[in-house]
Design an enzyme around this catalytic site. Structure first.
Site, PDB file in Angstrom:
ATOM      1  N   ARG A 151       0.838  -1.208   0.000  1.00 56.26           N
ATOM      2  CA  ARG A 151       0.000   0.000   0.000  1.00 56.26           C
ATOM      3  C   ARG A 151       0.874   1.261   0.000  1.00 56.26           C
ATOM      4  NH1 ARG A 151      -3.939  -3.341   3.066  1.00 56.26           N
ATOM      5  NH2 ARG A 151      -2.746  -3.110   4.985  1.00 56.26           N
TER       6      ARG A 151
ATOM      7  N   PHE B 211     -11.668  -5.181  -6.187  1.00 58.37           N
ATOM      8  CA  PHE B 211     -11.699  -6.038  -4.995  1.00 58.37           C
ATOM      9  C   PHE B 211     -11.141  -5.220  -3.814  1.00 58.37           C
ATOM     10  CE2 PHE B 211     -10.852  -8.629  -8.759  1.00 58.37           C
ATOM     11  CZ  PHE B 211     -11.913  -9.526  -8.742  1.00 58.37           C
TER      12      PHE B 211
ATOM     13  N   ASP C 262     -16.060  -3.219  -4.915  1.00 55.67           N
ATOM     14  CA  ASP C 262     -16.128  -4.472  -4.158  1.00 55.67           C
ATOM     15  C   ASP C 262     -17.562  -4.974  -4.176  1.00 55.67           C
ATOM     16  OD1 ASP C 262     -14.120  -5.928  -1.985  1.00 55.67           O
ATOM     17  OD2 ASP C 262     -16.243  -6.296  -1.584  1.00 55.67           O
TER      18      ASP C 262
ATOM     19  N   ALA D  91     -16.687  -7.259  -9.333  1.00 53.27           N
ATOM     20  CA  ALA D  91     -15.524  -6.704 -10.042  1.00 53.27           C
ATOM     21  C   ALA D  91     -15.384  -7.264 -11.459  1.00 53.27           C
ATOM     22  CB  ALA D  91     -14.255  -6.966  -9.243  1.00 53.27           C
TER      23      ALA D  91
ATOM     24  N   ASP E 276      -6.508  -6.854  -6.754  1.00 49.35           N
ATOM     25  CA  ASP E 276      -6.102  -7.686  -5.616  1.00 49.35           C
ATOM     26  C   ASP E 276      -7.265  -8.605  -5.223  1.00 49.35           C
ATOM     27  OD1 ASP E 276      -4.887  -8.762  -3.358  1.00 49.35           O
ATOM     28  OD2 ASP E 276      -5.401  -7.044  -2.085  1.00 49.35           O
TER      29      ASP E 276
ATOM     30  N   CYS F 148      -2.943 -13.755  -3.030  1.00 46.51           N
ATOM     31  CA  CYS F 148      -2.679 -14.268  -1.679  1.00 46.51           C
ATOM     32  C   CYS F 148      -2.818 -15.787  -1.631  1.00 46.51           C
ATOM     33  CB  CYS F 148      -3.620 -13.615  -0.669  1.00 46.51           C
ATOM     34  SG  CYS F 148      -5.378 -13.919  -0.983  1.00 46.51           S
TER      35      CYS F 148
END
Length: 411
Positions: A228, A244, A266, A295, A315, A355
């Protein structure tokens, strides 16, 4: 070593006589290299029993002390090897006490790098990365959140004793909250104090608010902190699309960096409401649009409308919860990344993240390459990031290096 473990005031406890489990495969080298996981195929299939603290043996000889999970493929999680100096063959209680204190001290040392006047939100304990499997402790200003990844961990880890240690290390902590899964009837319990409906905290000077009780994870995605900050450095004067977005982490830092306009998308309306709240408490002048929409659908619509942005951040949640889903996940990442790239201005920036622990860094970069190819664009890698210092992992456990973040410039 079969005595009763009565550790009511210690951080690790068990209410039953210590039992042992026997390996049928030699994984000694695997463990001595620092790996902490042993899977079910290394044990007799007929061996189940109750979950809890167990002594691991191979050919009758004690090898390690750890946590037995009888109902998962990940069957044994190592705390320490019996060859380590603190292991007391005839006093397991003292062994566990010494071990926890040692790991706790080392964890605190790493987190001393945070200036709490700028960043008072961080991960204090990161499970295996801090040698304490199944235990997560996150700090949000004056609130600490404890979370486990398996039900047995609530019995293994003594929340009250851990809360005392948290307050001893950080006297400003007023509430320690044990957070359970959001789909459980009781989402959590107060260990110390009372959890506030909204907790406000700082990350690199930006203020965030979280409804910890109902939020994802422990309340915020702390692992994207460094990434970030990178977005802040590259946002000045730019139009930014954050897909997202969840509660707007990247959006806030883009605005803080001087973005001209920020759009957050989102699917969860409650997440978009949180984005609006976070912009409000920071009093940022940036024009921002907060959109509750899928999205994937939003991308398709923006492409048809030939919309363009100077910086697009994508993301998505993990598309690969297990090994079987990897190929399907690769296809999903490629699709969403390639469509995102189509919305980026010439010489603009695209940030992609994953992730998914089952997607390696190499596979992630291959996905990105294919995404640019499908979008018929070329790019230069400007920055590649991962999880921050408060999310350590054992060198021998590359699978715990789960976060990938790449910033590209379109050529």
């Amino acid at each position: 070593m079969s005595g009763k473990l009565n550790m009511t005031s210690a951080a690790i406890h068990s209410e039953e006589a210590l039992q042992h489990v026997d390996l049928k495969r030699d994984v000694t080298k695997h463990l001595k290299r620092g790996h902490r996981w042993i899977f079910a195929n290394c044990f007799d299939e007929a061996r189940t029993g109750k979950s809890g603290i167990r002594l691991l043996k191979f050919k009758g000889e004690p090898l390690a002390l750890g946590i037995w999970q009888a109902d998962t493929q990940l069957r044994f999680r190592v705390l320490l090897l019996t060859e380590e100096p603190i292991f007391r063959r005839n006093n397991i209680e003292r062994t566990l006490e010494l071990y926890f204190d040692s790991q706790w001290r080392k964890a605190l040392e790493i987190r001393k790098t945070f200036d709490l006047s700028i960043t008072n939100s961080f991960r204090l304990i990161n499970g295996e990365g801090d040698g304490l499997p199944g235990l997560i402790v996150d700090i949000y200003n004056d609130t600490a959140v404890i979370k486990h990844d398996h039900p047995i961990m609530e019995k293994v880890w003594n929340a009250k004793a851990i809360a005392e240690k948290i307050q001893a290390a950080y006297p400003h902590i007023k509430c320690v909250y044990l957070k359970r899964r959001n789909d459980e009837s009781e989402k959590g319990v107060n260990i110390v104090g009372t959890l506030a409906p909204e907790v406000q905290f700082l990350e690199n000077g930006v203020l965030f608010a979280s409804n910890i009780r109902d939020a994802a994870k422990t309340g915020f995605f702390l692992d994207q902190r460094d990434n970030r900050k990178i977005i802040q450095h590259f946002s000045s004067g730019k139009t930014v699309l954050n897909l997202f977005s969840y509660t707007g982490g990247f959006s806030l830092f883009a605005a803080k960096g001087g973005a001209k306009e920020v759009t957050s998308v989102d699917i969860a309306k409650v997440a978009i409401e949180a984005v609006e709240r976070n912009f409000k408490i920071n009093n940022l002048p940036t024009t921002h649009h907060d959109v509750a929409a899928d999205a994937f659908d939003y991308l398709e619509k923006q492409i048809l409308e030939k919309k363009r942005y100077d910086l697009v951040i994508t993301d998505p949640p993990s598309f690969a919860p297990n090994e079987k889903s990897v190929e399907q996940a690769k296809a999903a990442y490629t699709k969403v990344f390639s469509n995102s790239i189509k919305l980026v201005n010439s010489e603009g920036l695209f940030a992609a993240s994953s992730c998914s622990s089952h997607i390696s860094s190499q596979e992630f970069m291959e996905i990105c390459q294919e995404s640019f190819s499908r979008a018929r664009k070329r790019a230069t890698l400007v920055y590649f990031g991962a999880q921050p210092v408060d999310h350590p992992y054992p060198l021998a456990m590359e699978e715990l290096r789960y976060l990938k973040f790449a910033l590209f410039r379109l050529d």
